[in-house]
Design a protein around this motif. Structure first.
Motif, short mmCIF file in Angstrom:
data_model
loop_
_atom_site.label_atom_id
_atom_site.label_comp_id
_atom_site.label_asym_id
_atom_site.label_seq_id
_atom_site.Cartn_x
_atom_site.Cartn_y
_atom_site.Cartn_z
N ALA A 170 0.86 -0.92 0.21
CA ALA A 170 -0.22 -0.08 -0.35
C ALA A 170 0.95 1.11 -0.35
O ALA A 170 0.46 2.13 -0.65
N LEU A 171 1.40 1.35 0.12
CA LEU A 171 3.22 2.25 0.58
C LEU A 171 3.39 1.99 -0.65
O LEU A 171 3.87 3.76 -0.86
N ILE A 172 3.43 1.38 -0.83
CA ILE A 172 4.18 1.90 -2.61
C ILE A 172 3.18 1.68 -3.63
O ILE A 172 3.94 3.36 -4.50
N ALA A 173 2.85 1.92 -2.96
CA ALA A 173 0.77 1.87 -4.62
C ALA A 173 1.04 3.67 -4.72
O ALA A 173 0.76 4.06 -5.47
N ALA A 174 1.22 4.36 -2.92
CA ALA A 174 1.08 5.45 -2.86
C ALA A 174 1.91 6.82 -3.31
O ALA A 174 1.37 7.72 -3.36
N GLN A 175 2.73 5.60 -3.91
CA GLN A 175 4.08 6.91 -4.07
C GLN A 175 3.63 7.67 -5.47
O GLN A 175 4.17 8.58 -5.87
N PRO A 176 3.28 7.19 -6.55
CA PRO A 176 2.77 6.12 -6.54
C PRO A 176 3.59 5.10 -7.36
O PRO A 176 3.98 5.80 -8.28
N ASP A 177 3.45 3.87 -7.75
CA ASP A 177 3.91 2.88 -8.28
C ASP A 177 3.71 1.78 -8.51
O ASP A 177 3.86 0.27 -7.96
N LEU A 178 2.38 1.70 -8.95
CA LEU A 178 1.50 0.24 -9.42
C LEU A 178 2.62 -0.37 -9.40
O LEU A 178 2.25 -1.86 -8.79
N GLY A 179 3.28 -0.96 -10.91
CA GLY A 179 4.10 -1.63 -11.11
C GLY A 179 5.17 -2.49 -10.50
O GLY A 179 5.31 -3.50 -10.05
N THR A 180 5.84 -1.88 -9.20
CA THR A 180 6.63 -2.03 -8.60
C THR A 180 5.76 -2.77 -7.08
O THR A 180 5.85 -3.72 -6.62
N SER A 181 4.33 -2.09 -7.00
CA SER A 181 3.96 -2.51 -5.87
C SER A 181 3.41 -3.75 -5.96
O SER A 181 2.50 -4.96 -5.37
N LEU A 182 2.45 -3.86 -7.29
CA LEU A 182 2.10 -5.89 -7.83
C LEU A 182 3.42 -6.97 -8.14
O LEU A 182 3.45 -7.44 -7.83
N LEU A 183 4.82 -6.08 -8.40
CA LEU A 183 5.95 -6.98 -8.00
C LEU A 183 6.01 -7.48 -7.05
O LEU A 183 6.87 -9.15 -6.64
N VAL A 184 6.09 -6.53 -6.09
CA VAL A 184 6.58 -7.44 -4.40
C VAL A 184 5.37 -7.83 -4.04
O VAL A 184 5.39 -8.57 -3.03
N ALA A 185 4.30 -8.01 -4.33
CA ALA A 185 3.42 -8.52 -3.84
C ALA A 185 3.12 -9.55 -4.60
O ALA A 185 2.70 -10.92 -3.63
N SER A 186 3.71 -9.91 -5.83
CA SER A 186 3.70 -10.66 -6.09
C SER A 186 4.82 -11.69 -6.33
O SER A 186 4.48 -13.36 -5.77
N ALA A 187 5.78 -11.53 -5.48
CA ALA A 187 7.12 -12.31 -5.09
C ALA A 187 6.37 -13.26 -3.52
O ALA A 187 7.17 -14.39 -3.46
N ALA A 188 5.70 -11.94 -2.49
CA ALA A 188 5.44 -12.14 -1.74
C ALA A 188 4.24 -13.72 -1.48
O ALA A 188 4.34 -14.48 -0.48
N ILE A 189 3.38 -13.64 -2.52
CA ILE A 189 1.93 -14.54 -2.84
C ILE A 189 2.78 -15.41 -3.43
O ILE A 189 2.48 -17.17 -2.73
N ILE A 190 3.92 -16.23 -3.97
CA ILE A 190 4.98 -17.11 -4.41
C ILE A 190 4.96 -18.00 -2.99
O ILE A 190 5.41 -19.07 -3.18
N VAL A 191 5.62 -17.29 -2.44
CA VAL A 191 5.89 -17.75 -0.96
C VAL A 191 5.14 -18.46 -0.24
O VAL A 191 4.62 -19.97 0.08
N VAL A 192 3.73 -17.65 -0.83
CA VAL A 192 1.89 -18.41 0.32
C VAL A 192 2.33 -19.62 -1.56
O VAL A 192 1.80 -20.94 -0.20
N LEU A 193 1.50 -19.31 -1.89
CA LEU A 193 1.85 -20.71 -2.79
C LEU A 193 2.52 -21.90 -2.55
O LEU A 193 2.47 -23.29 -2.97
N LEU A 194 3.91 -21.68 -2.60
CA LEU A 194 4.92 -22.65 -2.54
C LEU A 194 5.19 -22.94 -1.04
O LEU A 194 5.61 -24.38 -0.87
N ALA A 195 4.42 -22.86 -0.55
CA ALA A 195 3.67 -23.38 1.24
C ALA A 195 3.36 -24.11 0.81
O ALA A 195 2.99 -25.14 1.97
N GLY A 196 2.44 -24.42 0.14
CA GLY A 196 1.19 -25.31 -0.04
C GLY A 196 0.03 -24.69 0.52
O GLY A 196 -0.99 -26.01 0.76
#
Length: 385
Positions: A170-196
């Motif tokens: 949310a802080l990154i998206a407010a800069q605004p930097d939608l691209g980086t915010s989506l990439l940060v979210a994607s990287a973290a979501i991948i961790v959750v998916l890999l956790a099973g």
């Protein structure tokens, strides 16, 4: 192998086999570097310097500046590879907290450039984007939390992970930097998916995200909405918001099969192509080396991803597998998004091509990630499963 042998191995001493004969460790094992992955990265960076030279109008100062940044990034990768996963597990919460505080500082006193407030500057020392470090800190924080949880994660654990991800995004998206915010979210979501994560929860999350799209659209900045509309039909504003994508697809298409030759691209050399040495550098490459050169570049990226996935699969503990898998799959997402946006199959979100586009902070962040990956592989037996 006894614990004493493991510690001697980590410190660089020879390890005795079961027969009592010492096994000589290679220089790569001693410095915790994977020679295949390192070689592929060096080839990619060398190719990037050649493209930057052409894209910058044959400006050697730009090439030298990028070379220095690559050198700093390689040293950082080497240093990080010597640290153990235990070190990363212990200090990840602090890195995450500092990163969040820096994002808050960006919101309050950050420098403004190109219409966005994304940088912190220490006068006379350095100017950097804190959002770049969060590409590593956020997924590592999620992995550190899940490492201490029973897997697969339960709904309560998913909620905690959502909070860990949501605050910096949310802080990154407010800069605004939608691209980086989506990439940060994607990287973290991948961790959750890999956790099973179960398919039932994945489906529930997808439904919730889809239902929130209208709310997301209403909260987008005007230029972000325009980017999406331009992606759907760039011809509606060919001299304005559609200019970038029209010029990039024209450059790629004009390259044909074999390209026009190095330094011979018309769209880039005559400066029709915007951001040609940063976000749209793929268009320069496509125009000068054609389809064949693009296939070679994509193949090189696939080799890096394949080697990284193999190293990640060798990890023998949850934290290592989650972090290593997230690093290499996020790298793949960066490549896919950049090539996709330049070729017109994805909206333009301002994502550079990894280790090819001109840029310092992104290069350091990427190679730090690869250093962590090599460290996890070199010390893969240190953490309990």
């Amino acid at each position: 192998m006894p614990w004493q042998a493991i510690t001697r191995s980590i410190r660089g001493y020879p390890v005795r086999s079961s027969g009592g004969i010492p096994k000589r460790r290679s220089i790569w094992e001693r410095i915790h570097m994977d020679p295949w992955l390192l070689g592929l990265l060096l080839v990619l960076m060398g190719s990037g310097l050649l493209v930057i030279y052409s894209a910058s109008g044959q400006n050697m100062n730009v090439v030298i500046a990028q070379s220095i940044r690559f050198g700093i990034a390689l040293v950082a990768m080497l240093v990080v590879a010597q640290l153990s996963p235990i070190f990363f597990l212990r200090w990840t919460p602090l890195a995450y907290g500092v990163g969040v505080l820096m994002l808050v500082a960006v919101e309050l006193v950050g420098d403004i450039g190109m219409g966005a407030q994304r940088w912190l500057e220490i006068p006379g020392v350095i100017r950097f984007q804190p959002s770049e470090m969060m590409k590593l800190a956020v997924p590592m924080m999620v992995a550190a939390y899940l490492y201490r949880c029973e897997l697969p994660p339960r709904l309560r654990d998913i909620a905690v992970c959502a909070l860990i991800i949501g605050l910096p995004v949310a802080l990154i998206a407010a800069q605004p930097d939608l691209g980086t915010s989506l990439l940060v979210a994607s990287a973290a979501i991948i961790v959750v998916l890999l956790a099973g994560l179960s398919w039932r929860l994945i489906g529930l999350v997808c439904v919730l995200l889809a239902s929130g799209l209208p709310l997301l659209w209403m909260n987008l900045h005007n230029y972000q909405r325009q980017r999406i509309l331009t992606f759907l039909n760039p011809e509606t504003d060919p001299l304005g918001s559609g200019w970038n994508i029209i010029q990039s697809t024209t450059a790629i298409g004009s390259g044909g099969v074999f390209g026009k030759g190095w330094l011979e691209g018309t769209q880039s050399q005559l400066e029709f192509l915007p951001e040609r040495h940063t976000d749209f550098i793929v268009a320069v490459l496509g125009e000068e080396v054609g389809l064949v050169g693009m296939v070679v570049l994509i193949f090189l990226y696939l080799l890096i991803v394949s080697r990284g996935l193999w190293l990640a699969s060798e990890s023998q503990n949850t934290f290592g597998r989650l972090v290593a898998g997230s690093i290499i799959l996020t790298f793949f997402i960066y490549v896919f998004v950049n090539i996709g946006m330049v070729s017109g199959i994805l909206p333009v979100v301002g994502v550079p091509l990894p280790l090819v586009s001109y840029g310092g902070t992104s290069s350091v962040t990427l190679l730090l990630g690869f250093g962590i990956l090599m460290s996890i592989h070199a010390h893969r037996r240190l953490l309990p499963r």
